[in-house]
Enzyme design. Structure first.
Site, PDB file in Angstrom:
ATOM      1  N   TYR A 126      -8.614  50.546  -2.315  1.00 39.90           N
ATOM      2  CA  TYR A 126      -7.470  50.519  -3.242  1.00 39.90           C
ATOM      3  C   TYR A 126      -8.038  49.949  -4.605  1.00 39.90           C
ATOM      4  O   TYR A 126      -7.876  50.505  -5.673  1.00 39.90           O
ATOM      5  CB  TYR A 126      -6.597  49.322  -2.802  1.00 39.90           C
ATOM      6  N   LYS A 130      -8.658  51.525  -8.425  1.00 40.06           N
ATOM      7  CA  LYS A 130      -8.205  50.971  -9.684  1.00 40.06           C
ATOM      8  C   LYS A 130      -9.260  50.695 -10.658  1.00 40.06           C
ATOM      9  O   LYS A 130      -9.156  50.883 -11.880  1.00 40.06           O
ATOM     10  CB  LYS A 130      -7.570  49.543  -9.231  1.00 40.06           C
TER      11      LYS A 130
HETATM   12  N1  LIG Z   1       3.018  45.668  -6.272  1.00 42.25           N
HETATM   13  C1  LIG Z   1       1.946  44.736  -6.399  1.00 42.25           C
HETATM   14  O1  LIG Z   1       1.898  43.715  -5.912  1.00 42.25           O
HETATM   15  C2  LIG Z   1       1.033  45.041  -7.307  1.00 42.25           C
HETATM   16  C3  LIG Z   1      -0.064  44.132  -7.569  1.00 42.25           C
HETATM   17  C4  LIG Z   1      -0.990  44.458  -8.466  1.00 42.25           C
HETATM   18  C5  LIG Z   1      -1.002  45.814  -9.243  1.00 42.25           C
HETATM   19  N2  LIG Z   1       0.011  46.595  -8.908  1.00 42.25           N
HETATM   20  C6  LIG Z   1       0.021  47.916  -9.474  1.00 42.25           C
HETATM   21  O2  LIG Z   1       0.724  47.567 -10.678  1.00 42.25           O
HETATM   22  C7  LIG Z   1       1.377  48.723 -11.115  1.00 42.25           C
HETATM   23  C8  LIG Z   1       2.676  48.723 -11.091  1.00 42.25           C
HETATM   24  O3  LIG Z   1       3.406  48.327  -9.880  1.00 42.25           O
HETATM   25  P1  LIG Z   1       4.984  48.394  -9.727  1.00 42.25           P
HETATM   26  O4  LIG Z   1       5.051  47.383  -8.429  1.00 42.25           O
HETATM   27  O5  LIG Z   1       5.766  47.961 -10.919  1.00 42.25           O
HETATM   28  O6  LIG Z   1       5.078  49.873  -9.001  1.00 42.25           O
HETATM   29  P2  LIG Z   1       6.702  50.492  -8.456  1.00 42.25           P
HETATM   30  O7  LIG Z   1       7.663  49.584  -8.523  1.00 42.25           O
HETATM   31  O8  LIG Z   1       5.981  50.866  -7.161  1.00 42.25           O
HETATM   32  O9  LIG Z   1       6.715  51.843  -9.486  1.00 42.25           O
HETATM   33  C9  LIG Z   1       5.708  52.751  -9.411  1.00 42.25           C
HETATM   34  C10 LIG Z   1       6.078  53.800 -10.509  1.00 42.25           C
HETATM   35  O10 LIG Z   1       5.260  54.955 -10.290  1.00 42.25           O
HETATM   36  C11 LIG Z   1       5.983  56.244 -10.211  1.00 42.25           C
HETATM   37  N3  LIG Z   1       5.343  56.789  -9.104  1.00 42.25           N
HETATM   38  C12 LIG Z   1       5.091  56.673  -7.867  1.00 42.25           C
HETATM   39  N4  LIG Z   1       4.361  57.618  -7.194  1.00 42.25           N
HETATM   40  C13 LIG Z   1       4.587  58.892  -8.274  1.00 42.25           C
HETATM   41  C14 LIG Z   1       4.366  60.227  -7.926  1.00 42.25           C
HETATM   42  N5  LIG Z   1       3.740  60.662  -6.915  1.00 42.25           N
HETATM   43  N6  LIG Z   1       4.631  61.074  -9.192  1.00 42.25           N
HETATM   44  C15 LIG Z   1       5.250  60.410 -10.142  1.00 42.25           C
HETATM   45  N7  LIG Z   1       5.403  58.996 -10.367  1.00 42.25           N
HETATM   46  C16 LIG Z   1       5.367  58.274  -9.308  1.00 42.25           C
HETATM   47  C17 LIG Z   1       7.448  55.414  -9.773  1.00 42.25           C
HETATM   48  O11 LIG Z   1       8.416  56.671  -9.959  1.00 42.25           O
HETATM   49  P3  LIG Z   1       9.454  56.984  -8.755  1.00 42.25           P
HETATM   50  O12 LIG Z   1      10.769  55.954  -9.201  1.00 42.25           O
HETATM   51  O13 LIG Z   1       9.825  58.357  -9.417  1.00 42.25           O
HETATM   52  O14 LIG Z   1       8.912  56.759  -7.506  1.00 42.25           O
HETATM   53  C18 LIG Z   1       7.691  54.135 -10.373  1.00 42.25           C
HETATM   54  O15 LIG Z   1       8.094  54.765 -11.665  1.00 42.25           O
HETATM   55  C19 LIG Z   1       1.034  49.821 -10.102  1.00 42.25           C
HETATM   56  O16 LIG Z   1      -0.209  50.738 -10.455  1.00 42.25           O
HETATM   57  C20 LIG Z   1       0.511  49.068  -8.983  1.00 42.25           C
HETATM   58  O17 LIG Z   1      -0.563  49.701  -8.009  1.00 42.25           O
HETATM   59  C21 LIG Z   1       0.853  46.290  -7.967  1.00 42.25           C
END
Ligand SMILES: NC(=O)c1ccc[n+]([C@@H]2O[C@H](COP(=O)([O-])OP(=O)(O)OC[C@H]3O[C@@H](n4cnc5c(N)ncnc54)[C@H](OP(=O)(O)O)[C@@H]3O)[C@@H](O)[C@H]2O)c1
Length: 229
Positions: A126, A130
């Site tokens: 992961y 990134k």
């Molecule tokens: N979750 C954590 O604790 C965490 C921690 C550190 C960093 N991050 C990173 O921060 C970023 C934002 O996180 P988040 O939690 O806000 O993300 P999230 O709520 O999971 O939202 C992800 C977004 O990406 C889109 N997406 C996912 N798969 C896709 C696909 N196959 N094709 C097109 N669009 C797709 C989703 O669209 P749909 O609605 O269409 O699915 C949604 O708009 C991510 O890169 C994540 O890796 C997350």
């Protein structure tokens, strides 16, 4: 003369992305906010332009993948994507392609939500992906590339994520668990990350800058101190 900019937002339906969208729509320095979505968002706004795209065929939409500032909150998880390669296709493949197309259309500033620990040399898959996406975007040649590396994100989601629920409970009931060298692991609200992204885009930046959770929090505190939050 006030120059009003355009923004391109990817991942607008996600936790950070939907807050980013709210802040971008409210931010007067943007006259247009474009979003690339798989499914239309249930929101209408005079500044909002939605493009429903097939992310497998991003090149087909190359004319609309552009703006002054690009906000990328796109991402999935290995579990949700179903495999490591499916995860890499989204977090590295789609993201890098969007960055390349937007740059070719004249974008100057790219803001990426990456993750804590991002490192192209990491042994953790992961973190490596990134790190690789950060490297790939850095090579595009943007005037400024702002990387947000949050710890665990907190906020309301449609689906349940065990790790995030645990992090939420720990930070609420055991705040002292995240002191000293563990401070940087303290979970952070997705809304705060989004807020700081939009605020920070209004400043003048050159080159690559990294914002980890503590820096995001400190910037948020400074802006609040100015009474703008
Ligand atoms: N979750 C954590 O604790 C965490 C921690 C550190 C960093 N991050 C990173 O921060 C970023 C934002 O996180 P988040 O939690 O806000 O993300 P999230 O709520 O999971 O939202 C992800 C977004 O990406 C889109 N997406 C996912 N798969 C896709 C696909 N196959 N094709 C097109 N669009 C797709 C989703 O669209 P749909 O609605 O269409 O699915 C949604 O708009 C991510 O890169 C994540 O890796 C997350």
């Amino acid at each position: 003369m006030i120059i009003r900019k355009t923004a391109l937002l990817v991942g607008a339906s996600g936790l950070v992305g939907r807050h980013c969208l709210d802040f971008l729509l409210a931010e007067t320095s943007y006259r247009e906010v474009r979003v690339l979505v798989r499914r239309p968002l249930d929101i209408e706004h005079p500044k909002l332009v939605q493009y429903q795209v097939n992310f497998e065929l991003l090149g087909d939409y190359k004319d609309v993948i552009g703006a002054d500032d690009v906000f990328c909150c796109l991402g999935t998880t290995i579990k949700k994507a179903g495999s490591k390669s499916a995860f890499a296709k989204v977090d590295l493949g789609y993201t890098a392609e969007i960055a390349r197309l937007a740059f070719n259309n004249g974008a100057k500033l790219f803001l990426l939500v990456s993750a804590m620990g991002a490192d192209p040399g990491s042994r953790i898959f992961y973190n490596r992906i990134k790190g690789e996406v950060e490297e790939s975007i850095a090579r595009c040649g943007y005037d400024s590339f702002l990387v947000f590396r949050p710890s665990l994100l907190l906020g309301e989601r449609k689906e349940r994520r065990f790790g995030e629920e645990l992090g939420q409970m720990l930070s609420r009931w055991l705040p002292f668990a995240f002191t000293g060298f563990l401070k940087k692991y303290r979970p952070i609200a997705g809304k705060m990350v989004a807020y700081v992204m939009v605020e920070i885009a209004g400043n003048q930046w050159q080159g690559k800058h990294i914002f980890e959770s503590e820096k995001i929090r400190s910037f948020y505190g400074q802006v609040q101190g100015l009474g703008r939050a």
